[in-house]
Structure formats: structure tokens, C-alpha cells
Design a protein around this motif. Structure first.
Motif, mmCIF file in Angstrom:
data_model
loop_
_atom_site.group_PDB
_atom_site.id
_atom_site.type_symbol
_atom_site.label_atom_id
_atom_site.label_comp_id
_atom_site.label_asym_id
_atom_site.label_seq_id
_atom_site.Cartn_x
_atom_site.Cartn_y
_atom_site.Cartn_z
ATOM 1 N N ALA A 106 0.825 -1.208 0.000
ATOM 2 C CA ALA A 106 0.000 0.000 0.000
ATOM 3 C C ALA A 106 0.862 1.263 0.000
ATOM 4 C CB ALA A 106 -0.930 -0.006 1.205
ATOM 5 N N ASP A 107 1.918 1.264 0.803
ATOM 6 C CA ASP A 107 2.791 2.438 0.883
ATOM 7 C C ASP A 107 3.899 2.417 -0.156
ATOM 8 O OD1 ASP A 107 1.297 3.347 2.982
ATOM 9 O OD2 ASP A 107 2.747 2.770 4.542
ATOM 10 N N ARG A 108 4.305 1.224 -0.570
ATOM 11 C CA ARG A 108 5.395 1.101 -1.548
ATOM 12 C C ARG A 108 4.926 0.150 -2.648
ATOM 13 N NH1 ARG A 108 7.628 0.610 3.462
ATOM 14 N NH2 ARG A 108 7.812 -1.668 3.275
ATOM 15 N N PRO A 109 4.177 0.648 -3.617
ATOM 16 C CA PRO A 109 3.594 -0.218 -4.657
ATOM 17 C C PRO A 109 4.662 -0.988 -5.429
ATOM 18 C CG PRO A 109 2.609 1.972 -4.727
ATOM 19 C CD PRO A 109 3.790 2.059 -3.792
ATOM 20 N N PHE A 110 4.299 -2.198 -5.823
ATOM 21 C CA PHE A 110 5.162 -3.024 -6.663
ATOM 22 C C PHE A 110 4.276 -3.972 -7.456
ATOM 23 C CE2 PHE A 110 4.837 -5.128 -2.512
ATOM 24 C CZ PHE A 110 4.438 -6.408 -2.863
ATOM 25 N N ARG A 111 4.862 -4.681 -8.382
ATOM 26 C CA ARG A 111 4.131 -5.643 -9.191
ATOM 27 C C ARG A 111 4.322 -7.035 -8.617
ATOM 28 N NH1 ARG A 111 5.445 -7.699 -15.266
ATOM 29 N NH2 ARG A 111 3.421 -8.647 -15.735
ATOM 30 N N ARG A 112 3.222 -7.737 -8.358
ATOM 31 C CA ARG A 112 3.274 -9.096 -7.823
ATOM 32 C C ARG A 112 2.996 -10.094 -8.948
ATOM 33 N NH1 ARG A 112 0.250 -8.363 -4.234
ATOM 34 N NH2 ARG A 112 1.474 -8.512 -2.316
ATOM 35 N N ILE A 113 3.903 -11.054 -9.097
ATOM 36 C CA ILE A 113 3.736 -12.129 -10.070
ATOM 37 C C ILE A 113 3.754 -13.448 -9.317
ATOM 38 C CG2 ILE A 113 4.635 -13.201 -12.170
ATOM 39 C CD1 ILE A 113 6.149 -10.590 -12.696
#
Length: 243
Positions: free
Chosen positions: A180-187
Motif C-alpha cells: 500500500a505504501d510502496r507499490p510493486f508488481r506481484r507475479i
């Protein structure tokens, strides 16, 4: 397709690679010291999964599958995949490590979090006997559980780095603990490591990932080869004999 060459040097390097998932070669003399055991016997009786007594053989095949998939995403796809701690911290050589099977990290910028950073979580299933079920579908189904295991697995990796004083690596893992605070892409990924005889009996096209919580970013991987369990045992025996 996994088709290893019958080359003594290559097999020795590969066996050392597997052995060092369980203990650094630099630590082996100290850890075996005082036991009265040779390096080979110490590895066979204390660290490596048993070759014959259950669940040792299935754990060998499972570890083999995890390590192969970790190698694939690290060396072919370019992810940072710190996995040795998963095996070196085992208290029981014949008990599998809990949590996500394989976790990889990719950073767009080494210095600052970036929304295009990637967290890659793989569930692996090995099928090396004639009685193996649809291991790719099994991997897809069990990958759904990684939604719950992710946080605990990241915490375990971070803790292991922290305990070793490797704060920089702990911080790299920390980057993925609060999306939520540090967005990233989850695969997410599901992998099956199959003996050719098992592969021939499975309808891979029937694999269904529609129920997966991250189905839009679900990757499937199949690694196959002939006589894989024979290869697994040969690598583990060479890993001990050449220590």
C-alpha cells in the motif's frame, strides 16, 4: 527440457551448487569437526535429506525442484533469488521448510522503491514417479495459499538476513512488505518438475488457473527430463562424496 551432459566437471560444479544450499563449503570443516564424521558422512547423516528412508527421497525431489526453479528465475529471468537460507536453517534434514517455495525480487532502481519493482513467488511440485498426479494443477492450486504465506515468508527471509548482520539485504526484502505504501508488481508462478514418463501422462492443456487470486499475473512453468530421480540421487551422492 532438462538434459544434463555426462561431463564430470559440470556434474561436480552442479553438485557443489546443490551442497552449498545446505552449508557453505567454507563452514563444512568447522561444523563437521567434533562429530567424528568425515565431510561426506556428516552431510549424509546431518544435513542432506535421506536417500532411502521416507520422507527423505520425496524431500530430495522437492528440494531439487525448488532449486532448479530458483536457478531459472535468477539466471534466465534476472531476479534476485536468495534461497540458501531456506535450507541452511533446517533443524531436521528430513523435514521440509515451510512458507513460499521460491521467491524472487527484481528492482527497477536499486536506491529507491519503484512501482515497476517485481515480487515473483513460485509454488513448485515435483513429479518423478509413475504414481504422480497432475503436478502442474497441484502447483496452481497450492499457489493460491501463497496469498497467506507471503507475509510470513518475507518476514522469515528478512529475519535471517538481520540475524546475520546483512542489513542491506534485509532492507531489500523489506521493500516488499507494505504494498500500500510502496507499490510493486506481484507475479505468481506454478511450476511442475516432471520425469518424462510422468509428463507423457499429464494433460497440461487442462490446467486451470481461473480461481487463482492473481490469475492475470500467473506464470506456468514445466521442466521435464528423463530419469530425473536417478539424476537427483546422483547429484546428492556426488555432493557428499566430493565435499
Amino acid at each position: 527440457m532438462l538434459s544434463p551432459q555426462d561431463d564430470a566437471e559440470i556434474l561436480s560444479n552442479w553438485a557443489r551448487h546443490f551442497r552449498e544450499h545446505y552449508i557453505d563449503d567454507a563452514d563444512l570443516s568447522f561444523m563437521a569437526g567434533g562429530t567424528g564424521l568425515s565431510h561426506a558422512d556428516y552431510l549424509r547423516t546431518t544435513l542432506l535429506p535421506d536417500a532411502k528412508v521416507a520422507p527423505g527421497p520425496s524431500l530430495r525431489s522437492g528440494d531439487f525442484g525448488e532449486i532448479i526453479v530458483a536457478d531459472f528465475i535468477e539466471y534466465f529471468l534476472g531476479y534476485w533469488c536468495p534461497r540458501e537460507l531456506r535450507y541452511q536453517d533446517r533443524w531436521n534434514r528430513n523435514d521440509s521448510t515451510k512458507g513460499c517455495d521460491v521467491i524472487g525480487f527484481k528492482f527497477a532502481n536499486e536506491d529507491n522503491p519503484d512501482p515497476s519493482d517485481e515480487l515473483f513467488i513460485f509454488e513448485t511440485k515435483s513429479g518423478m514417479s509413475a504414481t504422480a498426479s497432475h503436478r502442474l494443477q497441484n502447483a496452481v492450486d497450492d499457489s493460491i495459499k501463497d496469498r497467506l504465506r507471503e507475509g510470513m515468508s518475507l518476514n522469515a527471509i528478512k529475519r535471517r538476513f538481520f540475524d546475520r548482520g546483512e542489513i542491506g539485504d534485509a532492507r531489500k526484502v523489506e521493500r516488499f512488505q507494505n504494498q500500500a505504501d510502496r507499490p510493486f508488481r506481484r507475479i505468481n508462478g506454478a511450476a511442475a518438475i516432471l520425469d518424462d514418463a510422468v509428463f507423457d501422462e499429464i494433460d497440461l492443456a487442462a490446467t486451470d488457473g481461473a480461481a487463482h487470486f492473481n490469475h492475470a499475473n500467473l506464470r506456468l512453468l514445466v521442466i521435464r527430463g528423463p530419469s530425473l530421480m536417478k539424476l537427483v540421487h546422483a547429484l546428492y551422492e556426488r555432493a557428499a562424496d566430493e565435499a
